[in-house]
Design a protein around this motif. Sequence first.
Motif, PDB file in Angstrom:
ATOM      1  N   THR A 166      30.782  29.274  43.267  1.00 49.49           N
ATOM      2  CA  THR A 166      30.213  27.927  43.318  1.00 49.49           C
ATOM      3  C   THR A 166      31.161  26.915  42.686  1.00 49.49           C
ATOM      4  O   THR A 166      31.311  25.788  43.172  1.00 49.49           O
ATOM      5  CB  THR A 166      28.850  27.897  42.607  1.00 49.49           C
ATOM      6  OG1 THR A 166      27.975  28.839  43.222  1.00 49.49           O
ATOM      7  CG2 THR A 166      28.231  26.506  42.684  1.00 49.49           C
ATOM      8  N   ALA A 167      31.805  27.289  41.592  1.00 52.61           N
ATOM      9  CA  ALA A 167      32.759  26.390  40.940  1.00 52.61           C
ATOM     10  C   ALA A 167      33.908  26.035  41.873  1.00 52.61           C
ATOM     11  O   ALA A 167      34.352  24.883  41.919  1.00 52.61           O
ATOM     12  CB  ALA A 167      33.290  27.032  39.657  1.00 52.61           C
ATOM     13  N   ARG A 173      33.576  26.871  31.618  1.00 53.98           N
ATOM     14  CA  ARG A 173      32.186  27.331  31.551  1.00 53.98           C
ATOM     15  C   ARG A 173      31.585  27.438  32.948  1.00 53.98           C
ATOM     16  O   ARG A 173      30.767  28.330  33.213  1.00 53.98           O
ATOM     17  CB  ARG A 173      31.365  26.381  30.677  1.00 53.98           C
ATOM     18  CG  ARG A 173      31.676  26.541  29.187  1.00 53.98           C
ATOM     19  CD  ARG A 173      30.796  25.690  28.297  1.00 53.98           C
ATOM     20  NE  ARG A 173      31.211  24.295  28.304  1.00 53.98           N
ATOM     21  CZ  ARG A 173      30.468  23.280  28.682  1.00 53.98           C
ATOM     22  NH1 ARG A 173      29.235  23.497  29.107  1.00 53.98           N
ATOM     23  NH2 ARG A 173      30.923  22.047  28.634  1.00 53.98           N
ATOM     24  N   ALA A 174      31.998  26.559  33.840  1.00 55.13           N
ATOM     25  CA  ALA A 174      31.503  26.621  35.215  1.00 55.13           C
ATOM     26  C   ALA A 174      32.004  27.878  35.926  1.00 55.13           C
ATOM     27  O   ALA A 174      31.245  28.568  36.611  1.00 55.13           O
ATOM     28  CB  ALA A 174      31.945  25.367  35.976  1.00 55.13           C
ATOM     29  N   VAL A 175      33.284  28.193  35.745  1.00 56.11           N
ATOM     30  CA  VAL A 175      33.850  29.387  36.365  1.00 56.11           C
ATOM     31  C   VAL A 175      33.209  30.641  35.783  1.00 56.11           C
ATOM     32  O   VAL A 175      32.945  31.613  36.491  1.00 56.11           O
ATOM     33  CB  VAL A 175      35.386  29.415  36.184  1.00 56.11           C
ATOM     34  CG1 VAL A 175      35.967  30.744  36.658  1.00 56.11           C
ATOM     35  CG2 VAL A 175      36.025  28.268  36.947  1.00 56.11           C
ATOM     36  N   ALA A 176      32.942  30.626  34.470  1.00 57.50           N
ATOM     37  CA  ALA A 176      32.295  31.771  33.836  1.00 57.50           C
ATOM     38  C   ALA A 176      30.893  31.988  34.380  1.00 57.50           C
ATOM     39  O   ALA A 176      30.441  33.129  34.535  1.00 57.50           O
ATOM     40  CB  ALA A 176      32.242  31.571  32.325  1.00 57.50           C
ATOM     41  N   TYR A 225      35.462  23.021  20.148  1.00 57.08           N
ATOM     42  CA  TYR A 225      35.413  21.646  20.664  1.00 57.08           C
ATOM     43  C   TYR A 225      35.970  21.597  22.083  1.00 57.08           C
ATOM     44  O   TYR A 225      35.395  20.945  22.967  1.00 57.08           O
ATOM     45  CB  TYR A 225      36.212  20.720  19.745  1.00 57.08           C
ATOM     46  CG  TYR A 225      36.264  19.284  20.235  1.00 57.08           C
ATOM     47  CD1 TYR A 225      35.244  18.389  19.931  1.00 57.08           C
ATOM     48  CD2 TYR A 225      37.326  18.831  21.022  1.00 57.08           C
ATOM     49  CE1 TYR A 225      35.274  17.086  20.401  1.00 57.08           C
ATOM     50  CE2 TYR A 225      37.371  17.531  21.487  1.00 57.08           C
ATOM     51  CZ  TYR A 225      36.345  16.661  21.175  1.00 57.08           C
ATOM     52  OH  TYR A 225      36.391  15.369  21.653  1.00 57.08           O
ATOM     53  N   PHE A 226      37.090  22.279  22.312  1.00 63.13           N
ATOM     54  CA  PHE A 226      37.719  22.268  23.634  1.00 63.13           C
ATOM     55  C   PHE A 226      36.781  22.840  24.692  1.00 63.13           C
ATOM     56  O   PHE A 226      36.639  22.277  25.784  1.00 63.13           O
ATOM     57  CB  PHE A 226      39.019  23.076  23.594  1.00 63.13           C
ATOM     58  CG  PHE A 226      39.741  23.135  24.905  1.00 63.13           C
ATOM     59  CD1 PHE A 226      40.616  22.117  25.266  1.00 63.13           C
ATOM     60  CD2 PHE A 226      39.556  24.194  25.777  1.00 63.13           C
ATOM     61  CE1 PHE A 226      41.276  22.162  26.487  1.00 63.13           C
ATOM     62  CE2 PHE A 226      40.206  24.249  26.993  1.00 63.13           C
ATOM     63  CZ  PHE A 226      41.078  23.226  27.350  1.00 63.13           C
ATOM     64  N   ILE A 227      36.117  23.961  24.366  1.00 61.95           N
ATOM     65  CA  ILE A 227      35.246  24.616  25.344  1.00 61.95           C
ATOM     66  C   ILE A 227      34.023  23.771  25.662  1.00 61.95           C
ATOM     67  O   ILE A 227      33.581  23.688  26.809  1.00 61.95           O
ATOM     68  CB  ILE A 227      34.814  26.000  24.824  1.00 61.95           C
ATOM     69  CG1 ILE A 227      36.017  26.942  24.693  1.00 61.95           C
ATOM     70  CG2 ILE A 227      33.762  26.619  25.741  1.00 61.95           C
ATOM     71  CD1 ILE A 227      36.672  27.299  25.987  1.00 61.95           C
ATOM     72  N   ILE A 236      29.524  39.746  23.718  1.00 65.19           N
ATOM     73  CA  ILE A 236      30.734  39.577  24.511  1.00 65.19           C
ATOM     74  C   ILE A 236      30.543  38.446  25.516  1.00 65.19           C
ATOM     75  O   ILE A 236      29.545  38.372  26.217  1.00 65.19           O
ATOM     76  CB  ILE A 236      31.101  40.907  25.227  1.00 65.19           C
ATOM     77  CG1 ILE A 236      32.488  40.846  25.847  1.00 65.19           C
ATOM     78  CG2 ILE A 236      30.045  41.299  26.227  1.00 65.19           C
ATOM     79  CD1 ILE A 236      33.604  40.959  24.865  1.00 65.19           C
ATOM     80  N   GLY A 237      31.488  37.513  25.528  1.00 64.94           N
ATOM     81  CA  GLY A 237      31.356  36.324  26.352  1.00 64.94           C
ATOM     82  C   GLY A 237      30.865  35.112  25.591  1.00 64.94           C
ATOM     83  O   GLY A 237      30.894  34.000  26.110  1.00 64.94           O
TER      84      GLY A 237
END
Length: 327
Positions: free
Chosen positions: A204-205, A196-199, A184-186, A262-263
Motif C-alpha cells: 500500500t505504501a 512507519r508506512a512501509v512497516a 524524533y526522526f521516526i 521486536i519491531g
Amino acid sequence: MNEIIHTLPQVLIDGLVLGAVYAIVALGYTMVYGILELINFAHGEIFMAGAFIGTAVLITFTGLGFLSSLPAILLLAIVLIIASVLTGFLGMGIERVAYRPLRKAPKLITLITAIGISFLLQDIVRFIAELKEGNYIITGPSLFAGQHQINTSSILSSFGNAQIKSASIIILVVAVVMMISLDYFINKTKWGTAMRAVAQDRETASLMSVNVNKVISLTFFLGSALGGATGVLFALQYNTIDPYIGFILGLKAFTAAVLGGIGNIRGAMVGGFLIGIIEMFAAANLSTITHGIFPSEYKDVFAFGILILVLIFKPEGLFGKPVAEKV
C-alpha cells in the motif's frame, strides 16, 4: 543480602552503561524487522566493524599527533561520524547485495544469508587486522580514562560508594542523544512517516508514491550507523576489541529487542537497559546467591533464559502487541 545491597549502586551504574550499548544495537534489529520481518544477524558484526573502524581512526590520529592537539571530545565526535557513515554504507551495501535479491524468497533463506554475512564479516575483519597489526586482538589508545567517585552511601548507609569512568559518562550521554534523535526522526519527520508506512503495509505504501527501496536502504543505513557508533563507544569503554565481539553482544541485543517487543523502537531501548542491568546484577551477585555453585561467568545464561521465557509466555514482548494472522 547486605553484600548485594552494598554493591547495588555500582551494579546499576555498570548495568546502565552496558544496557545503553545493548539498547542501541537492539534498535538496528528492531528497525529492520519492523520493515522487512528479517532478523539481520549480521548486525552484531556491523557493530564490531564500527569498533574496528573507530579504533583504526584513533590509531591513525595518534600517529599524526592529533591526540595531543585536538580536544578529546572533538576527536571522539570526528571518529563517531566517520565510523557511523562507513558502517551505514556497509549496511546499505549488505542490504543491496545480499538481502534485496532474496526479498521474495522464504524467510529461512534470508536468515541463513544473514548468518553467512555475519561469518564473512568476521573473517574479513580478522584478515585485515592480522595483515596490519599481526594480531586480531587490537588495543586502541585510551580516551576519557578518568574515574569519578559517587558518594551513594550518603543516600543509604547500606550502599557502598560507586565509581564511574569518564568513558561511561560519555557512553550514556551519547547513547541517550542517539536514542532521542532516532525516536524524533521516526515519529516526527517525513522519512520517519514513510518508514512507519512501509512497516505497516509495504504494498500500500508503494501505491501511495513511497519509494520502498529507498526507505529500506535508509533503514539499513540508520540502523547500521547507530550500530557502528556504538561499536566505537564499546571500544572506548573496554579499549580491547577482536572480530568476535559482535556475536554474543549481538545475540544479547537481539534478546533485548525481543524483550521490548521486536519491531517496537521504544521497547528495544527499554529492553536493552533491562538486559544490561540484569546481566551486571548476575555478574556481581550470582556467586553469592548460589553460594559459589555458579560463578559470575554464568551471567550469559540470564540473558538467554529471559529470551526463552519471553518467547514462551509473552512472545510479543513487553511493549509489542499480538497480531492476528489473516487466513
